[in-house]
Design an enzyme around this catalytic site. Structure first.
Site, PDB file in Angstrom:
ATOM      1  N   ASP A   1       0.842  -1.193   0.000  1.00 18.40           N
ATOM      2  CA  ASP A   1       0.000   0.000   0.000  1.00 18.40           C
ATOM      3  C   ASP A   1       0.880   1.247   0.000  1.00 18.40           C
ATOM      4  O   ASP A   1       1.433   1.637   1.030  1.00 18.40           O
ATOM      5  CB  ASP A   1      -0.907  -0.014   1.229  1.00 18.40           C
ATOM      6  CG  ASP A   1      -1.933   1.119   1.203  1.00 18.40           C
ATOM      7  OD1 ASP A   1      -1.930   1.901   0.233  1.00 18.40           O
ATOM      8  OD2 ASP A   1      -2.732   1.214   2.147  1.00 18.40           O
TER       9      ASP A   1
ATOM     10  N   ASP B   1     -43.623 -28.536  11.527  1.00 14.89           N
ATOM     11  CA  ASP B   1     -42.776 -29.500  10.805  1.00 14.89           C
ATOM     12  C   ASP B   1     -41.326 -29.505  11.274  1.00 14.89           C
ATOM     13  O   ASP B   1     -40.476 -30.163  10.678  1.00 14.89           O
ATOM     14  CB  ASP B   1     -42.829 -29.243   9.294  1.00 14.89           C
ATOM     15  CG  ASP B   1     -42.470 -27.819   8.919  1.00 14.89           C
ATOM     16  OD1 ASP B   1     -42.186 -27.015   9.827  1.00 14.89           O
ATOM     17  OD2 ASP B   1     -42.474 -27.502   7.715  1.00 14.89           O
TER      18      ASP B   1
END
Length: 643
Positions: free
Chosen positions: A26, A360
């Protein structure tokens, strides 16, 4: 600072402390940065230094490491490095490094640096060529490496399974299928839906303007359902319109959901009285468990076949000019949840000590070893096989100590958290609520969270929103209302996990009344045995509750409101509190006296006498939280004794 998502970002491979790292180069960073997880000789500085990064922001740094050895292509480099947690990278090569070892030359696929002279290791000073790696390549390598790890782990796991684990796996395979009407479904029960008036015809005109996309999707989906035997073409006089919805869940799944408007049919049919289990009763059952498994009935409702006489009632219309009816129990009927819950309860009867169902969803829970848990799970799977209940293999989660169930994350340490998707739904609401329906949905979502006990004194914050739902009040939404909604949403972003008490924990409730609202919280005193120290008791938060006093209750005295707040809180958690003694903490010395001294049964105190009789059923030890030296406590105690 650029992110790894930038396709032009430059990474090179370096070695620090014998660990290879993808370091980000960088040129906008003042100095080299390292994540704290890289173990360097960090020294805290007397004053922080400020560094600028590529996005022009300035950050304060407190820890620095001098003479950090950075190896690149077997050449040794040395540079000062600072510690930064939020860089998002393991290591960032900054300008101090690049200036120190210049000339720095950057090409498309490489960079060049001058390696320093180091006589101690016979390293000459020379320009070295360093190939660069792009983020996409890093991701490819990471995915490949992870995939290899997963495949190896699966291979090892499969070959190291115990006989019990193999039996669980094979039985799960036997009861799973993608078709809810597979031959494995041996259930012969036929569901009846009955009209209140058998002569009534329930036919709702379909005036929905369908798009070309709707027509294509209905054609494909209905053809698939006919092929599977789920629906069939119909000549029924009854009809309900079908349409597609695309809400938050559907957008995430990238698939719209077909919905049938059975509102008229639901009004015309007889309901089902079988109740769904309460969430709090479910949590009471599983408390103290340390192993969990969840199973999902594949397309649950569709595993129940309809009686031939009931099929015509479920007829629906959709494009292109089609009329179908269901062979199985469809979604949208008011009877469906109760019918299916009854079906599941009957099939799992006798397994209640370690298994429960909510429609369920099946939860297997044990406070035991993993092997014992798998034994119980096997019993449940064999019961499903015996009853012809088909499960979904991809949704089965086996033997976990942390598991998601009904919007909550259950953990073996007794803590429960809200699942992120619940909070995501709340965040989708705008601050400026548009109309009553949207406000109802917002409050409904909020109530779901509050019912689980996560929100403190939420009634106080929402009391001004509820009147706006009533159609008797003109709709008006102000900036203050928007600010309130925003505050509530922010509050919900940072909800602490709750503790689910074990049977041996001692329970404590704290209650309070303020103006027209009341609130309470439930705590558990957990006895800990830390090694090498004395035993200690830790109070852990279990849940909150709150509410608004009725218009009549708001006229009560302050003392009566405090007493009623305690009663309402105990009523809310009656199931948890009744079995054994607990402590009721209150900042009202009046409530303390109310619990200790009997009232005279006269017409002036009829309400208070009734409350005291209700109070007596709770084995509560009342504690005045401001201490016994409070002069008001003595005064009120004497007052009670004189009555």
């Amino acid at each position: 600072m650029k992110s790894k998502g930038n396709p032009n970002a430059t990474f090179i491979t370096v070695k620090i402390n014998d660990v290879f790292i993808n370091a980000y180069v960088d040129t906008g960073a003042t100095i080299c940065l390292a994540d704290p997880k890289i173990k360097l000789k960090w020294v805290k500085m007397e004053k922080p230094i400020k560094i600028s990064i590529a996005d022009k922001s300035v950050q304060e740094i407190w820890h620095r490491a001098e003479m950090v050895e950075i190896w690149i292509r077997n050449y040794k480099f040395v540079a000062a490095t600072v510690c930064q947690k939020s860089s998002g990278m393991d290591f960032v090569i900054g300008n101090n490094f690049l200036r120190l070892y210049q000339p720095f030359i950057q090409g498309l696929n490489y960079i060049k640096l001058r390696a320093p002279l180091d006589k101690d290791i016979n390293q000459p000073s020379k320009m070295i060529y360093i190939p660069v790696t792009t983020p996409s390549k890093i991701l490819q390598f990471a995915i490949l490496e992870k995939l290899q790890d997963i495949l190896f782990e699966l291979h090892v796991q499969e070959n190291s399974k115990t006989p019990l684990e193999l039996k669980v796996s094979s039985t799960l395979e036997e009861v799973c299928d993608e078709n809810p009407l597979d031959v494995k479904n041996t259930n012969t029960e036929l569901v009846k839906i009955e009209l209140i008036n058998p002569e009534k015809e329930v036919n709702v005109p379909n005036n929905i303007p369908y798009s070309l996309r709707d027509i294509n999707e209905f054609s494909q989906e209905c053809a698939d359902l006919v092929r599977k035997g789920i629906i069939e073409e119909s000549k029924s006089p009854h009809s309900a319109p079908a349409f597609y919805v695309e809400n938050h869940n559907e957008i995430k799944r990238k698939k719209r959901r077909m919905v049938i408007n059975y509102k008229a049919l639901n009004k015309a049919t007889i309901g089902n009285a079988h109740k769904l289990p309460r969430i709090d009763s479910i949590l009471t059952k599983v408390k103290g468990s340390n192993w969990f498994s969840t199973l999902d009935a594949k397309s649950g409702y569709w595993q129940l076949r309809l009686h031939p006489q009931s099929k015509p009632l479920t007829a629906f219309s959709c494009p292109p000019q089609k009329h179908y009816q269901w062979n199985v129990l469809p979604f949208g009927l008011k009877q469906a949840p109760g019918i299916y819950q009854n079906f599941m309860d009957k099939n799992l009867e006798g397994l209640e000590n370690f298994c429960l169902a909510y429609i369920d969803d099946i939860l297997v829970f044990t406070n035991s070893s993993r092997e014992e848990h798998l034994s119980k799970l096997l019993v449940v799977l064999e019961r499903c096989k015996e009853k012809g209940l088909i499960l979904s293999k991809k949704k089965a989660i086996i033997a976990r100590q942390t598991i998601d169930f009904l919007g909550l994350t259950l953990q073996e340490n007794g803590e429960i958290k809200l699942q992120p998707n619940v909070l995501e739904k709340l965040e989708l609401f705008p601050d400026a609520i548009e109309d009553r329906k949207q406000l109802q949905r917002f409050l409904g979502c909020l109530n779901y969270i509050a019912d689980k006990g996560f929100l403190k004194e939420i009634a106080k914050e929402t009391k001004n929103l509820y009147p706006k739902v009533s159609i008797t009040n003109p709709w008006h939404w102000s900036d203050l209302d928007s600010k309130l909604v925003n505050q509530i949403k922010k509050k919900c972003k940072d909800l602490s996990p709750l503790y689910f008490p074990k049977p041996e924990d001692y329970l404590i409730i704290e209650t309070d009344a303020s103006g027209d609202t009341w609130a309470g919280c439930l705590k558990a005193a957990e006895l800990l045995f830390p090694k090498g120290t004395k035993n200690k008791v830790v109070e852990r938060l279990c849940k909150y509750t709150s509410g608004i006093f009725s218009s009549a209750e708001q006229k009560y005295t302050v003392h009566e409101k405090e007493t009623l707040a305690a009663l309402k809180t105990m009523r809310k958690w009656k199931a948890e509190l009744l079995p054994k003694e607990f402590t009721l903490r209150t900042d009202s010395s009046y409530v303390t006296g109310f619990a200790r001294h009997n009232l005279k049964a006269n017409y002036n105190q009829g309400r208070l006498v009734r409350w005291q009789l209700e109070f007596l059923q709770y084995p509560a030890r009342v504690e005045y939280i401001k201490g016994e030296k409070n002069s008001l406590a003595d005064t009120l105690t004497r007052e009670w004794k004189q009555q």
